[in-house]
Enzyme design. Structure first.
Site, PDB file in Angstrom:
ATOM      1  CG  HIS A  47       8.245   0.469   5.548  1.00 42.99           C
ATOM      2  ND1 HIS A  47       9.374   1.182   5.227  1.00 42.99           N
ATOM      3  CD2 HIS A  47       8.118  -0.769   4.712  1.00 42.99           C
ATOM      4  CE1 HIS A  47      10.091   0.382   4.249  1.00 42.99           C
ATOM      5  NE2 HIS A  47       9.380  -0.772   4.074  1.00 42.99           N
ATOM      6  N   PRO A  69       0.791  -0.893  -0.027  1.00 41.95           N
ATOM      7  CG  PRO A  69       0.044  -1.132   2.185  1.00 41.95           C
ATOM      8  CD  PRO A  69       0.713  -1.950   1.092  1.00 41.95           C
ATOM      9  CB  SER A  77       5.743  -4.028   7.469  1.00 48.47           C
ATOM     10  OG  SER A  77       6.014  -2.364   7.014  1.00 48.47           O
ATOM     11  CD  GLN A 128      -3.180   1.318   4.617  1.00 52.39           C
ATOM     12  OE1 GLN A 128      -3.286   2.104   3.567  1.00 52.39           O
ATOM     13  NE2 GLN A 128      -2.738   2.118   5.701  1.00 52.39           N
ATOM     14  CB  SER A 139      -2.738   3.611   0.112  1.00 54.40           C
ATOM     15  OG  SER A 139      -2.974   4.640   1.099  1.00 54.40           O
ATOM     16  N   GLY A 177       6.940  -2.150  -2.709  1.00 51.20           N
ATOM     17  CA  GLY A 177       6.543  -0.813  -2.654  1.00 51.20           C
ATOM     18  C   GLY A 177       7.218   0.195  -3.802  1.00 51.20           C
ATOM     19  NE  ARG A 178      11.120   4.375  -0.095  1.00 51.78           N
ATOM     20  CZ  ARG A 178      11.070   3.735   1.060  1.00 51.78           C
ATOM     21  NH1 ARG A 178      11.264   2.261   1.097  1.00 51.78           N
ATOM     22  NH2 ARG A 178      11.077   4.282   2.264  1.00 51.78           N
ATOM     23  CB  THR A 184      -1.372   0.207   8.642  1.00 51.93           C
ATOM     24  OG1 THR A 184      -1.152   0.044   7.429  1.00 51.93           O
ATOM     25  CG2 THR A 184       0.030   0.840   9.465  1.00 51.93           C
ATOM     26  NE  ARG A 243       6.853  11.133   5.123  1.00 48.92           N
ATOM     27  CZ  ARG A 243       6.691  10.000   4.232  1.00 48.92           C
ATOM     28  NH1 ARG A 243       6.116   8.979   4.730  1.00 48.92           N
ATOM     29  NH2 ARG A 243       7.039  10.177   2.914  1.00 48.92           N
ATOM     30  CE1 TYR A 271      -1.413   4.095   8.222  1.00 43.53           C
ATOM     31  CE2 TYR A 271      -2.959   5.016   6.349  1.00 43.53           C
ATOM     32  CZ  TYR A 271      -1.670   4.663   7.040  1.00 43.53           C
ATOM     33  OH  TYR A 271      -0.393   4.594   6.068  1.00 43.53           O
ATOM     34  N   GLY A 311      12.234  -3.350   1.484  1.00 43.69           N
ATOM     35  CA  GLY A 311      13.761  -3.699   1.294  1.00 43.69           C
ATOM     36  C   GLY A 311      13.927  -4.906  -0.244  1.00 43.69           C
ATOM     37  CE  LYS A 344       2.415  -2.005   5.183  1.00 46.90           C
ATOM     38  NZ  LYS A 344       3.196  -1.106   5.782  1.00 46.90           N
TER      39      LYS A 344
END
Length: 821
Positions: A256, A87, A254, A137, A116, A310-311, A165, A174, A139, A289, A232
């Site tokens: 993250h 997500p 995870s 996903q 997401s 992901g990325r 999550t 961040r 929250y 990763g 997650k």
């Protein structure tokens, strides 16, 4: 390219790293930082990547395996490969087709997508475009009705599972977003949430997400949906067991979401613990990763049923929309097929620990990560039961640099601050030892006494204190009694002894210049001593800044006990304190009742005029002087010393010197400094008549020439006009081993990995040396270990890296400001 993508076609990516490099050129720099930053500390990604690098697969031959089955079944649905899309919010930031392009590419590849909560396109449109499973996903918002409506809407649209999550809303800082003051681009909003101010994702999360979640949230979620529920953000066996007891249908390992301290362990390192606790009772997925097909197989071998990517998906989307995402899947799944074939594994379902090299597999399961719910193997300790300092990120910095250096052995490294080895001659050792033995005989020591001095423990405070005192008098004008000197195992022990003796209680605080040598801050961390940074200004350390820090700490009820300072050619910045500033600092220390811990290892390996040390100017015994022979004589001997001539009195009036107290502490730490090492250094001091400045004239000239070469090459590759255009600058130290270069991009660990991997040059992020933050766009270059030829090659590589980073930012800005954006 898709029909909607009007941007120029990009070169074909052969690896996911290639894809990332291409994407960086096409994305606005602030958006790129948002995408790359993760929800936790920036080094989380680096740790996740390095965790995979530490594990090796076992190549098998003559296995008879010619075809492989990459498919897996998760929650009753077949996936073409054990890979799903993780997500990620706001795909429309990097491509106008956003999540729709991602979902279409995943469907064509037979892979699922976890959508997401903050998707930029409606669930219904995504479901209409999908041909493979969609999961949502979520929250848990403070207003539970918001979460319920999201879940109900996704269920109606045909989504097949809910992924909650759980390591939010206490989001990690961040840092990239804070530095950029990041706001979502205009027009980018979540398509499935009520109207609100979403411009600051972190700010919105802190105010809108429920911070008080407990395990009852699983029951609540089950009450509002019949879909399977996965959690997650699980990273421990304890939480895995609680999740199973709560009735979840799957887990995602995870790191993250931000609840990890400084990134904690890499996701891969926690996988075996969680998978072992689950023991096949529900699917376990890994997120974090994954960049190669071998990473997928490694994760399966350590207990995952599948991984989430992901990325790289956003990278592919940024490069070429749906086609770019499809290319990412083709690359990763193709590499996974190769990994299965080369390990003789017929199918993804058969992948197990046997495909891993045992020695490297062990590195993916830290001993301190052993599950609490299962019996520990003999000798295995839990990290959380150790002193908190072992988790201090400052202790990881050198390890990370070492890992990068090992990973890229062909790179030119500007990282190590070591002396140049061309000045060492093995045969010299015998001469130095013989010279010291002769010296002892000349002093009247019998052969038996000489034997005892070299073979036995010897006095804790040292054997060669008198020779050190003579050398200090000859070279530095420091006139002290040998009894005030303690000979230590390197200067690092001198720091430990000094800090342990001076800092007596929780109110005592160490002041340290910022930037600062990590050895002192690391020692303070291990000893539980708080550190307050005193920022250097453009002209170096100012007395006003020191006085302000002292008064601020006293106002907080704390006692600033001492200030650590490197007056000459400091590590890391290379700055030198002017004489007037030294005199003013000593006067300030007297007025404020402050001690100064002076560390000065680079003076005698630098050319030009030497200003007097603080200790040479010290008339009030305010300075504890630390010394080292690692840079000037013999690094491997590990000989340092501390001059501690401050009187110490007890309540009865009896007393001695601070050096006596340091020796007491040393007797409980290293007992004594090795006599053989002291003898080798003593022989060198005797050869020079105590004048190390003369002994080091050749090395000092060499270091000065190499420093000049670095500055010359920087000027050659970045003349003044180009420097101004790039926003690049550097200082010009008068000696030492280091200089600092300001760069127009975040000089973090991710940038270091790109620099080492793509351009073959290693440097040190200056942020390592700031105790309380700073230096994010500065690199430290160490030149002492290099030849002129290596400097020329290395600076050329560095220049290519800097130009590429700057060009990527320029292209991204042009794309951001161009038509259609």
């Amino acid at each position: 390219m898709t029909a909607h993508d009007t941007r120029a076609a990009a070169p074909k990516a052969l690896t996911l790293d290639d894809c990332a490099a291409l994407a960086r050129e096409r994305v606005d720099p602030a958006v790129w930082d948002f995408v790359q930053g993760g929800a936790g500390e920036e080094r989380t990604l680096s740790r996740n990547l390095l965790a995979f690098d530490r594990v090796c697969l076992r190549t098998r031959v003559l296995t008879g395996v010619s075809e492989v089955d990459t498919s897996v079944t998760v929650l009753g649905r077949r996936w073409a490969a054990p890979v799903g899309v993780a997500p990620m919010a706001y795909h429309t930031m990097v491509h106008p087709e956003g999540e729709t392009a991602t979902v279409r590419a995943a469907g064509a590849a037979g892979l699922p997508v976890v959508v997401s909560t903050f998707a930029g396109q409606p669930f219904e449109e995504l479901a209409a475009a999908a041909s493979s499973p969609l999961w949502l996903q979520v929250y848990c918002f403070r207003d539970r009705s918001t979460t319920r409506q999201l879940v109900e809407r996704a269920e109606r649209a045909g989504f097949e599972a809910i992924v909650l999550t759980v390591d939010a809303p206490r989001l990690g800082r961040r840092l990239r977003d804070l530095r950029n003051d990041f706001r979502l681009p205009e027009g980018i909003v979540p398509a499935n949430l009520p109207p609100a101010d979403y411009s600051s994702p972190s700010g919105h999360g802190r105010t809108e997400l429920d911070p008080g979640l407990d395990w009852s949230v699983v029951s609540w979620l089950r009450s509002v949906t019949a879909l399977p529920v996965l959690l997650k953000g699980i990273t421990t066996a304890e939480d895995a067991a609680l999740a199973l007891a709560a009735g979840v249908d799957g887990l995602v390992v995870s790191n993250h979401g931000g609840r990890q301290l400084d990134g904690g362990y890499a996701s891969l390192e926690m996988l075996a613990e969680v998978a072992g606790a689950v023991d096949g009772r529900c699917p376990v997925l890994l997120d974090g990763g994954v960049r190669r097909g071998t990473d997928v197989l490694t994760a399966l071998a350590l207990g995952a049923d599948a991984v989430l990517l992901g990325r790289p998906v956003l990278h592919g989307l940024a490069v070429a929309g749906q086609t770019g995402v499809a290319d990412v899947f083709d690359i990763l799944v193709g590499e996974f097929e190769d990994a299965l074939l080369l390990t003789g594994t017929r199918s993804a379902a058969e992948a197990g620990p046997a495909v891993l090299e045992p020695a490297t597999a062990a590195s993916a399961v830290p001993e301190s990560a052993a599950p609490a719910g299962r019996p520990q193997a003999p000798g295995v300790l839990r990290k959380e039961e150790l002193h908190a300092s072992v988790s201090d990120p400052v202790l990881d910095t050198m390890n990370f640099l070492n890992e990068v250096t090992i990973r890229y052995p062909e790179a030119v490294s500007f990282a190590p601050g070591r002396p140049y080895e061309g000045f060492f001659d093995t045969e010299q050792l015998f001469g130095h030892l013989r010279r010291y033995l002769d010296h002892l005989a000349e002093q009247g020591d019998t052969p038996e006494a000489v034997r005892t001095k070299l073979f036995q423990y010897g006095p804790t405070a040292g054997l060669i204190n008198g020779l050190i005192a003579d050398s200090l008098r000859e070279d530095e004008g420091i006139d002290v009694d040998p009894a005030s000197i303690v000979v230590t195992v390197g200067c690092q022990e001198a720091m430990f002894l000094t800090l342990r003796a001076l800092f007596a209680g929780p109110r005592d605080v160490l002041l340290a210049t910022s930037p600062c040598y990590v050895g002192i801050t690391g020692a303070a961390s291990l000893l539980g001593i708080p550190v307050t940074a005193v920022e250097e200004g453009p002209q170096g350390l100012s007395c006003a800044a020191v006085e302000s820090a002292v008064r601020a700490e006293r106002a907080r009820g704390r006692r600033p006990r001492a200030l650590y300072v490197v007056p000459d050619h400091s590590n890391p910045s290379g700055t030198t304190m002017p004489r007037r500033a030294r005199e003013d600092l000593l006067a300030l220390a007297e007025r404020l009742d402050l001690l100064l811990i002076e560390d000065n290892p680079y003076r005698l390996v630098s050319t030009g005029e030497r200003l007097p040390t603080l200790k040479a100017l010290d008339t009030g015994r305010r300075v504890v002087h630390l010394g080292s022979y690692s840079k000037s004589v013999f690094p491997g001997a590990r000989i340092g010393f501390v001059v501690a001539d401050q009187p110490v009195r007890d309540a009865a009036g009896a007393g001695g010197l601070l050096a006596d107290e340091l020796a007491k502490i040393k007797s409980m730490v290293t007992v004594n400094t090795p006599p053989l090492s002291q003898a080798a250094v003593a022989g060198m001091l005797l050869a020079a008549g105590g004048r190390l400045s003369e002994l080091n004239a050749g090395p000092a000239a060499h270091y000065g020439e190499v420093l000049a070469a670095v500055l010359e090459q920087l000027e050659r590759h970045f003349p003044e006009e180009r420097r101004r255009a790039l926003g690049l600058d550097w200082n010009a130290p008068s000696g030492g081993f280091f200089l600092a270069v300001e760069v127009p991009f975040p000089a973090d660990e991710a940038a270091l990995l790109r620099s080492a991997g793509e351009y073959g040059v290693i440097w040190t992020p200056m942020s390592y040396f700031y105790p309380q933050g700073g230096g994010e766009r500065t690199v430290r270059l160490s030149f002492s270990y290099l030849t002129r030829a290596e400097v020329e090659d290395g600076i050329a590589r560095l220049a290519r890296f800097v130009e590429a980073e700057a060009a990527a930012a320029t292209v991204a800005a042009a794309v951001h400001d161009g038509p259609g954006r």
